[in-house]
Design a protein around this motif. Structure first.
Motif, PDB file in Angstrom:
ATOM      1  N   ASP A   1       0.781  -1.230  -0.003  1.00  0.00           N
ATOM      2  CA  ASP A   1       0.041  -0.035   0.003  1.00  0.00           C
ATOM      3  C   ASP A   1       0.827   1.113  -0.021  1.00  0.00           C
ATOM      4  N   CYS A   2       1.906   1.043   0.881  1.00  0.00           N
ATOM      5  CA  CYS A   2       2.869   2.477   0.809  1.00  0.00           C
ATOM      6  C   CYS A   2       3.384   2.634  -0.352  1.00  0.00           C
ATOM      7  N   TYR A   3       3.655   1.447  -1.363  1.00  0.00           N
ATOM      8  CA  TYR A   3       4.526   1.580  -2.495  1.00  0.00           C
ATOM      9  C   TYR A   3       3.230   2.152  -3.536  1.00  0.00           C
ATOM     10  N   LEU A   4       2.002   1.786  -3.492  1.00  0.00           N
ATOM     11  CA  LEU A   4       1.060   2.263  -4.167  1.00  0.00           C
ATOM     12  C   LEU A   4       0.793   4.077  -4.082  1.00  0.00           C
ATOM     13  N   VAL A   5       0.715   4.376  -2.865  1.00  0.00           N
ATOM     14  CA  VAL A   5       0.567   5.552  -2.648  1.00  0.00           C
ATOM     15  C   VAL A   5       1.657   6.517  -2.991  1.00  0.00           C
ATOM     16  N   LEU A   6       2.858   5.997  -2.624  1.00  0.00           N
ATOM     17  CA  LEU A   6       4.209   6.921  -3.219  1.00  0.00           C
ATOM     18  C   LEU A   6       4.194   6.680  -4.711  1.00  0.00           C
ATOM     19  N   ARG A   7       3.850   5.619  -5.507  1.00  0.00           N
ATOM     20  CA  ARG A   7       3.687   6.009  -7.030  1.00  0.00           C
ATOM     21  C   ARG A   7       2.721   6.770  -7.481  1.00  0.00           C
ATOM     22  N   GLY A   8       1.754   6.871  -6.625  1.00  0.00           N
ATOM     23  CA  GLY A   8       0.703   7.938  -6.994  1.00  0.00           C
ATOM     24  C   GLY A   8       1.168   9.457  -6.935  1.00  0.00           C
ATOM     25  N   VAL A   9       1.874   9.630  -5.720  1.00  0.00           N
ATOM     26  CA  VAL A   9       2.273  11.045  -5.361  1.00  0.00           C
ATOM     27  C   VAL A   9       3.130  11.491  -6.357  1.00  0.00           C
ATOM     28  N   LYS A  10       4.010  10.594  -7.126  1.00  0.00           N
ATOM     29  CA  LYS A  10       4.974  11.019  -8.272  1.00  0.00           C
ATOM     30  C   LYS A  10       4.410  11.995  -9.027  1.00  0.00           C
ATOM     31  N   THR A  11       2.898  11.722  -9.618  1.00  0.00           N
ATOM     32  CA  THR A  11       2.451  12.445 -10.470  1.00  0.00           C
ATOM     33  C   THR A  11       1.222  13.307  -9.795  1.00  0.00           C
TER      34      THR A  11
END
Ligand SMILES: *Cc1c(COP(=O)(O)O)cnc(C)c1O
Length: 386
Positions: free
Chosen positions: A243-253
């Protein structure tokens, strides 16, 4: 527009992609690995590299916490399993017998948590009109420990002057909590305006793709952060590494997504304003919107959420919500796909009969990233046939 770039060095967009996320020192991987290990080897008893057990700390979570704290101009970040788990952690700072003041159109789940979970445990609450800070200052309840505000609010998109509320709350020794889910740190940074704690449902714009439930707290003060960090571990409502990875990926954009959310919202607002089937359009950019001045002062742009009331009452509102094809009829918000909903019967059903009840003829849109022309055409046909 508010001052956005508080930190020297990298700008927002660059920090969103790189802060807390250097290439992996052992492999050079440019994406933060999903660290699934629950335990971490120690060189000697009590001697370790910062990680012991994954509830207390996890490398993927640290990357997310470092990155989003930086975006909020805060020194500390704490990630949680959901927005409400993050909120629950904050509410543990309120002493039994003391009071939380919350805005009178707060998120329904927040109201439910404060009234139904914390109420029986001795935490009092009062729903107040935070748009009228002078009235609040004149009639301040002495037992207040915390002021809880959203801006823009859900679903009426009222905007609260964060600086002004913080000024009044701090003279009375109360903490100010801002739910920044709707604005995101790209559009508004409450810590720089005097807030003590920023809350997010990372499920919404931070994640941005409707595929992860998560929560986040950003805090600047060391001692408040320490208390929250203690409870994060002690109560244990932490997110999974994936879940942390998914949020971090979202935050990039986040920055590019928010720019387009705002642009598409404007196209939709242009259609709705003056449309014969539409009564009122609620969007903070509109000069006649009561929150316009506060929003213009403290936000970079006006966001991707639009609400409106329909002529013909509740039945008409429900019909429009069911008649779109590009906009999906669903709860939640803040992701790439456009959503439409009827707050009275859906997201805010739990507020029925309370001071937070919403108008029955209200429709809420989360304007996504499809082409603006398709969104406008879809709403046009739904208003026509709905
Ligand atoms: C969704 C939402 C929450 C709750 O977050 P969850 O991730 O669903 O637990 C809190 N505040 C706002 C403004 C929200 O939209």
């Amino acid at each position: 527009m508010g001052e956005q770039e508080q930190q020297a060095g990298w700008s927002f967009e660059t920090r969103a992609i790189h802060e807390g996320q250097p290439p992996d020192p052992t492999t050079g991987a440019v994406v933060v690995p999903i660290s699934l290990s629950t335990t971490f080897a120690q060189e000697a008893v009590g001697e370790h590299r910062g990680y012991e057990y994954s509830r207390s700390g996890n490398p993927t979570r640290t990357a997310l916490e470092t990155c989003v704290a930086s975006l909020e101009s805060a020194r500390h970040g704490l990630a949680f399993a959901s927005g409400l788990a993050a909120e629950d952690n904050v509410l543990r700072l309120v002493r039994p017998g003391r009071r939380v003041l919350l805005g009178n159109d707060a998120y329904g789940g927040t109201f439910r948590l404060i009234s139904k979970v914390w109420g029986p445990l001795g935490v009092a609450h009062t729903a107040v009109d935070l748009t009228d800070v002078d009235a609040l200052a004149a009639d301040w309840p002495d037992d207040t420990d915390m002021v809880w505000l959203e801006t823009p609010t859900n679903p009426l998109l009222s905007c609260i002057d964060i600086e002004r509320v913080a000024e009044v709350a701090h003279t009375h020794g109360a903490l100010v909590v801002v739910d920044n889910t709707f604005a995101t740190p790209y559009l508004q940074q409450p810590i720089t305006l005097g807030a003590d704690i920023v809350v997010h449902s990372a499920t919404k714009y931070l994640g941005g793709h409707s595929d992860v439930v998560g929560g986040f707290l950003a805090v600047d003060d060391d001692s408040i952060a320490e208390r929250l960090r203690f409870t994060q571990n002690a109560a244990g409502a932490v997110p999974s590494p994936f879940d942390c990875y998914l949020v971090l990926r979202g935050v990039k954009t986040l920055a590019v997504r928010m720019d387009r959310h705002c642009q598409n919202a404007r196209a939709v607002v242009d259609l709705l304003v003056g449309h014969p089937k539409v009564d009122r359009v609620l969007y903070p950019q509109l000069p006649d919107h009561p929150g316009h001045a506060a929003a213009a002062r403290q936000m970079r742009d006006f966001g991707g959420m639009v609400s409106f009331t329909v002529r013909g009452g509740e039945a008409a509102a429900r019909a429009v919500a069911a008649a779109t094809e590009v906009f999906t009829l669903a709860e939640s918000l803040g992701a790439v796909e456009s959503l439409i909903e009827h707050p009275g019967a859906m997201t805010h059903a739990s507020a029925a009969g309370s001071p937070l009840e919403v108008p029955a003829d209200l429709v809420r849109l989360s304007v996504g990233l499809e082409h603006a022309d398709d969104l406008v055409a879809d709403l046009e046909q739904a208003l026509e046939h709905g």
